[in-house]
Design a protein around this motif. Structure first.
Motif, PDB file in Angstrom:
ATOM      1  N   SER A   6      45.026  21.248  44.370  1.00  0.00           N
ATOM      2  CA  SER A   6      43.957  21.730  43.499  1.00  0.00           C
ATOM      3  C   SER A   6      42.615  21.723  44.138  1.00  0.00           C
ATOM      4  CB  SER A   6      43.771  20.395  42.588  1.00  0.00           C
ATOM      5  OG  SER A   6      44.968  20.084  41.795  1.00  0.00           O
ATOM      6  N   CYS A   7      41.804  22.821  43.307  1.00  0.00           N
ATOM      7  CA  CYS A   7      40.643  23.262  43.850  1.00  0.00           C
ATOM      8  C   CYS A   7      39.658  23.764  42.773  1.00  0.00           C
ATOM      9  CB  CYS A   7      40.873  24.152  44.958  1.00  0.00           C
ATOM     10  SG  CYS A   7      39.345  24.785  45.750  1.00  0.00           S
ATOM     11  N   PRO A   8      38.549  23.786  42.902  1.00  0.00           N
ATOM     12  CA  PRO A   8      37.702  24.129  41.749  1.00  0.00           C
ATOM     13  C   PRO A   8      37.643  25.735  41.762  1.00  0.00           C
ATOM     14  CG  PRO A   8      36.381  22.430  42.610  1.00  0.00           C
ATOM     15  CD  PRO A   8      37.861  22.642  43.529  1.00  0.00           C
ATOM     16  N   ALA A   9      37.784  26.450  40.819  1.00  0.00           N
ATOM     17  CA  ALA A   9      37.993  28.176  40.978  1.00  0.00           C
ATOM     18  C   ALA A   9      37.523  28.710  39.918  1.00  0.00           C
ATOM     19  CB  ALA A   9      39.704  28.362  41.225  1.00  0.00           C
ATOM     20  N   LEU A  10      36.989  30.076  40.040  1.00  0.00           N
ATOM     21  CA  LEU A  10      36.421  30.968  39.087  1.00  0.00           C
ATOM     22  C   LEU A  10      36.967  32.178  39.391  1.00  0.00           C
ATOM     23  CD1 LEU A  10      32.814  29.659  38.283  1.00  0.00           C
ATOM     24  CD2 LEU A  10      34.716  29.573  36.745  1.00  0.00           C
ATOM     25  N   MET A  11      37.227  33.151  38.288  1.00  0.00           N
ATOM     26  CA  MET A  11      37.271  34.529  38.409  1.00  0.00           C
ATOM     27  C   MET A  11      35.900  34.890  37.710  1.00  0.00           C
ATOM     28  SD  MET A  11      39.197  37.480  38.668  1.00  0.00           S
ATOM     29  CE  MET A  11      41.069  36.917  38.745  1.00  0.00           C
ATOM     30  N   VAL A  12      35.443  35.535  38.582  1.00  0.00           N
ATOM     31  CA  VAL A  12      34.204  36.330  38.308  1.00  0.00           C
ATOM     32  C   VAL A  12      34.463  37.880  37.887  1.00  0.00           C
ATOM     33  CG1 VAL A  12      31.735  37.082  38.970  1.00  0.00           C
ATOM     34  CG2 VAL A  12      32.670  34.936  39.960  1.00  0.00           C
ATOM     35  N   THR A  13      34.182  38.167  36.716  1.00  0.00           N
ATOM     36  CA  THR A  13      34.427  39.531  35.844  1.00  0.00           C
ATOM     37  C   THR A  13      33.423  40.263  35.145  1.00  0.00           C
ATOM     38  OG1 THR A  13      36.242  40.890  35.200  1.00  0.00           O
ATOM     39  CG2 THR A  13      36.079  38.549  34.190  1.00  0.00           C
ATOM     40  N   ALA A  14      33.793  41.174  34.544  1.00  0.00           N
ATOM     41  CA  ALA A  14      32.528  41.638  33.720  1.00  0.00           C
ATOM     42  C   ALA A  14      33.266  42.870  32.941  1.00  0.00           C
ATOM     43  CB  ALA A  14      31.707  42.649  34.683  1.00  0.00           C
TER      44      ALA A  14
END
Length: 450
Positions: A6-14
């Motif tokens: 487990s790990c904090p995660a984000l997809m940065v998109t637009a």
């Protein structure tokens, strides 16, 4: 060994390219690195320049994630491994969220990664909320974490934009329209960090905006599972290139290089030696030469003036040792390169000329199947260039775009040289490149991709 990390995660998109994904991803990475966190950044799809910026921001190598070019299981493995070592995983999307096949949304769904949307609000006010609403509701399977309004004129503009968001659960913030933190561009995208003397200051200014926002704290953790490999999928590259000395061109003119390609060579036991066609006097000793893409047109005059180095490249190719050339690397091997109405002499290893254009000549993911050693090798990669080339060789194959199956780039083979506009992803077919660098590749006839 645990089957999940487990790990904090984000997809940065637009919604589209040019919205500021790279700036925001780099700002987030820089902010958390300044807090003492280990940040692993990935880039969706084929790209060389954005990852360079993100590497400076994170202090870590940036790898590609792509469900087609890289493959689902390889993506899963990289995320699983990263989750065991990093405090935060950031993934910069490609183009718009739903653009392409596969796209950033597909990757987010596949691995359950929440989305941070970056929207250019410079030329709008309340319509901003409609765009957010459309992105959030277009595909209900996606999980949205927040939204950043980018390129905002000031506090009043920010209030108009952010107050228009109907989804109250979304975290939100704005990035001001500040040229001091923006990243300069040219024809292939952002400028390389090595060309920006103030890159650290730009990243710090962007990180300061994160520090003042709701995004200053780590996002929720995501659970990443280890892939299950079939016996036929085991890595058979170990020691396949043992002690093979592979020279790789790497400088401001030739910097379009996947870390994964280098890692495959090292995993196979090769000794990687870097060289600079701009600065070195001659090629170092080695068993094979790899010329990746880059900006030979920007540095054409300096490249053409390094006569001793050019002579050493010709001697190397004439010796029969394998030379692999991609895009800009291929142009460097030709007789002549025309850029801005000026002709520059190149290496003359391949008979032919190239000319730069002001409009994009080709872009997109591609695959090619090459017949050799009584087998068919399926390679994947992409092309992205503003030039055209006239090469006096009969192509041995031609790629097909994915997923349209339109005809793409020619593959050329002359003497010991294999060249194309196509940028290959080595792990799509390690056996092919192992045969090539070992000089055990017996090419057979013209074929195309599947």
């Amino acid at each position: 060994m645990s089957s999940a990390n487990s790990c904090p995660a984000l997809m940065v998109t637009a919604p589209s390219s040019g919205s500021g994904k790279t700036t925001v991803t780099a700002a987030l990475a820089r902010h958390f690195v300044r807090q003492g966190k280990v940040v692993q950044v990935f880039k969706v799809g084929p790209d060389f320049i954005d990852p360079m910026i993100l590497e400076v921001a994170s202090g870590q190598p940036v790898y590609q994630l792509d469900l087609w070019m890289v493959g689902k299981k390889q993506c899963q493995k990289m995320l699983f491994d990263a989750a065991s070592a990093a405090d935060l995983i950031l993934i910069e999307g490609v183009m718009g969220l739903f653009d392409g096949s596969p796209n950033s949304a597909d990757l987010s769904k596949e691995f359950g990664i929440p989305i941070l949307a970056v929207i250019d609000g410079s030329a709008m006010a309340q319509t901003f909320g409609a765009l957010v609403h459309g992105m959030v509701n277009y595909s209900p399977e996606l999980s949205f974490y927040g939204v950043i309004a980018n390129k905002i004129a000031g506090e009043y503009h920010a209030k108009l934009v952010l107050d228009s968001i109907q989804e109250c659960a979304l975290k939100n913030h704005f990035f001001s329209r500040d040229m001091a933190q923006s990243l300069p561009e040219r024809h292939l995208g952002l400028m390389q960090p090595s060309e920006l003397t103030d890159i650290t200051e730009r990243l710090d200014l962007a990180a300061n905006q994160v520090a003042q926002s709701e995004f200053a704290a780590l996002p929720p953790a995501v659970k990443f599972h280890a892939p299950k490999w079939a016996a036929s999928e085991r890595d058979e590259t170990a020691n396949a290139l043992l002690n093979k000395r592979i020279i790789i061109a790497k400088d401001a003119a030739f910097g379009f290089l996947y870390h994964a390609n280098v890692n495959m060579l090292i995993r196979a036991g090769a000794i990687v030696i870097y060289t600079s066609p701009l600065c070195d006097k001659a090629l170092p000793d080695g068993d094979a030469l790899y010329l990746p893409g880059g900006y030979p047109e920007v540095y054409a005059e300096r490249l053409s003036q390094n006569k001793h180095y050019i002579a050493s490249v010709k001697r190397f190719a004439d010796s029969g040792k394998p030379v692999l050339a991609e895009c800009g690397g291929m142009l460097y091997l030709l007789d002549d390169l025309e850029a801005e109405s000026t002709h520059f002499s190149m290496c003359g290893v391949l008979t032919g000329t190239a000319k730069m254009h002001t409009r994009l000549s080709a872009v997109g993911q591609q695959g090619v199947t090459i017949a050799a050693n009584k087998a068919h090798f399926a390679l994947r990669g992409h092309s992205f260039h503003y030039s055209s080339a006239n090469i006096a060789l009969e192509p041995i194959a031609r790629s097909l775009y994915h997923p349209s199956l339109r005809e793409g780039e020619y593959i050329y083979h002359g003497g010991s040289v294999l060249a194309s506009y196509m940028h290959w992803y080595f792990d799509s077919c390690p056996a092919f490149f192992i045969h090539f660098f070992n000089q055990t590749l017996q090419l057979e006839h013209h074929d195309q991709a599947n």
